[in-house]
Scaffold this active site. Sequence first.
Site, PDB file in Angstrom:
ATOM      1  N   ASN A  38      33.350  40.914  35.366  1.00  0.00           N
ATOM      2  CA  ASN A  38      33.281  41.460  36.561  1.00  0.00           C
ATOM      3  C   ASN A  38      32.198  40.976  37.516  1.00  0.00           C
ATOM      4  O   ASN A  38      32.436  40.513  38.728  1.00  0.00           O
ATOM      5  CB  ASN A  38      33.553  42.823  36.990  1.00  0.00           C
ATOM      6  N   CYS A  54      36.093  48.195  41.496  1.00  0.00           N
ATOM      7  CA  CYS A  54      35.638  47.543  40.348  1.00  0.00           C
ATOM      8  C   CYS A  54      34.261  46.709  40.640  1.00  0.00           C
ATOM      9  O   CYS A  54      33.170  46.915  40.174  1.00  0.00           O
ATOM     10  CB  CYS A  54      36.628  46.509  39.610  1.00  0.00           C
TER      11      CYS A  54
END
Length: 442
Positions: free
Chosen positions: A214, A266
């Site tokens: 991420n 996220c």
Amino acid sequence: MNLCVIGTGYVGLVSAACFAEMGNRVSCVDLNAKIVDDLSHGKVHIFEPGLEALVRHNFQEGRLVFTDKLAAGLENAEVAFICVGTPALDDGSCDLTYIGQAAVDTGRVMQKPLLVVNKSTVPPGTASAVRTMISREQELRGVQIFFDVVSNPEFLKEGDAVNDFMKPDRVVVGTESRDSERIMRELYAPFARSREKMIVTGIRSAEMIKYAANCLLATKISFINEVAAICENVGADVNDVRLGIGADQRIGPHFIYPGIGYGGSCFPKDVRALIHTARTAGVVPELLAAVDSVNNRQKKYLVRKVLEYFNSQGGVRGRTLALWGLAFKANTDDLREAASLVVIKELTDQGMIVNAYDPVAGPKAANILKDNHLLTIMTDQYTTLAGADALLVATEWNQFRTPDFERVKSALSAPVIFDGRNLYSGKEMARKGFAYFSVGRN
């Protein structure tokens, strides 16, 4: 297999429905009795394309059930997935309260051998903590029931989560046990029929992989946004630059679209969590800190352009902005860390009226922003434009890509567009008579 999924949020519900679709018997646990009741009546509380139909189908087929009692969920389970939220704390670290509660409760009520799978995004070392908590609860009960804990991070994109789960790029499993690996391979075999997709690592490495993935994607977004700012000041077109660098296979075309910053549940949280993890481990995360800083700045990119444009016209106070898009990206109703929220706050703080429309996230925004009296959530894309001094596009919904520009022009009090997602051609907008502002393009 008989599975238990703890948590019916974004990750939990998608995982439960997809596992059930492959023939497993899944008991989904949520402490919120209303959510459980709604799900049992086919009402899904989150927006994700294809999810509601999948939930309803598998519920009707009897493979997917919902309960607010963990003991009932674990009664027949061979594998239990922890899929609870790990929100950010003020210092950027990960709040593991819900993880801890799930572990403690599991230790208190489990009655048979169990493989505990942590699917939530957590810092390295969390699986060890979960193992300790479950063992401690068993000791307090005076029992010793075999269990193991593995890491199995999720890599789902909001807006395409069902497809991501059914056709994953990879399945990461962190375990030291061959038996646990065998169970996980059996469970995921239907999702990897064309090629081997499972990557088995150490537990802490698996936990780290999710953060690293991420954060790298977030880095690409902040990088292209910084390049866009440079392009705009040296007379280059960031779209041309994006195409040029994206053609390099070492770079690729994905996640190098300039805009007004990343958001969602996220990227912002995980970047800050890894920054905190790094500092705790004695590492100075200079690059990650810059990624976060650039993103925070980018969310105000068009705010500055709006203020500059209206400055010579007496400012924005009392003027009206039409805003298309509220969700942090298309195909979701998720407003967490959305750039639109920054735009709304910054401009209404200056006295500007904002009429906003989103095809899905409107009701959520109305609830979250109900105290902002300069904001009105509209229910129609074009009604939102009526009498507004400018249009700002904040989310790349498909219906915003090729609107009726003549209708847009006639509805606005002035033909002005601020495009936060570079959806339109500057030359085409000029030909149609719009004053047009985008990201990284003159």
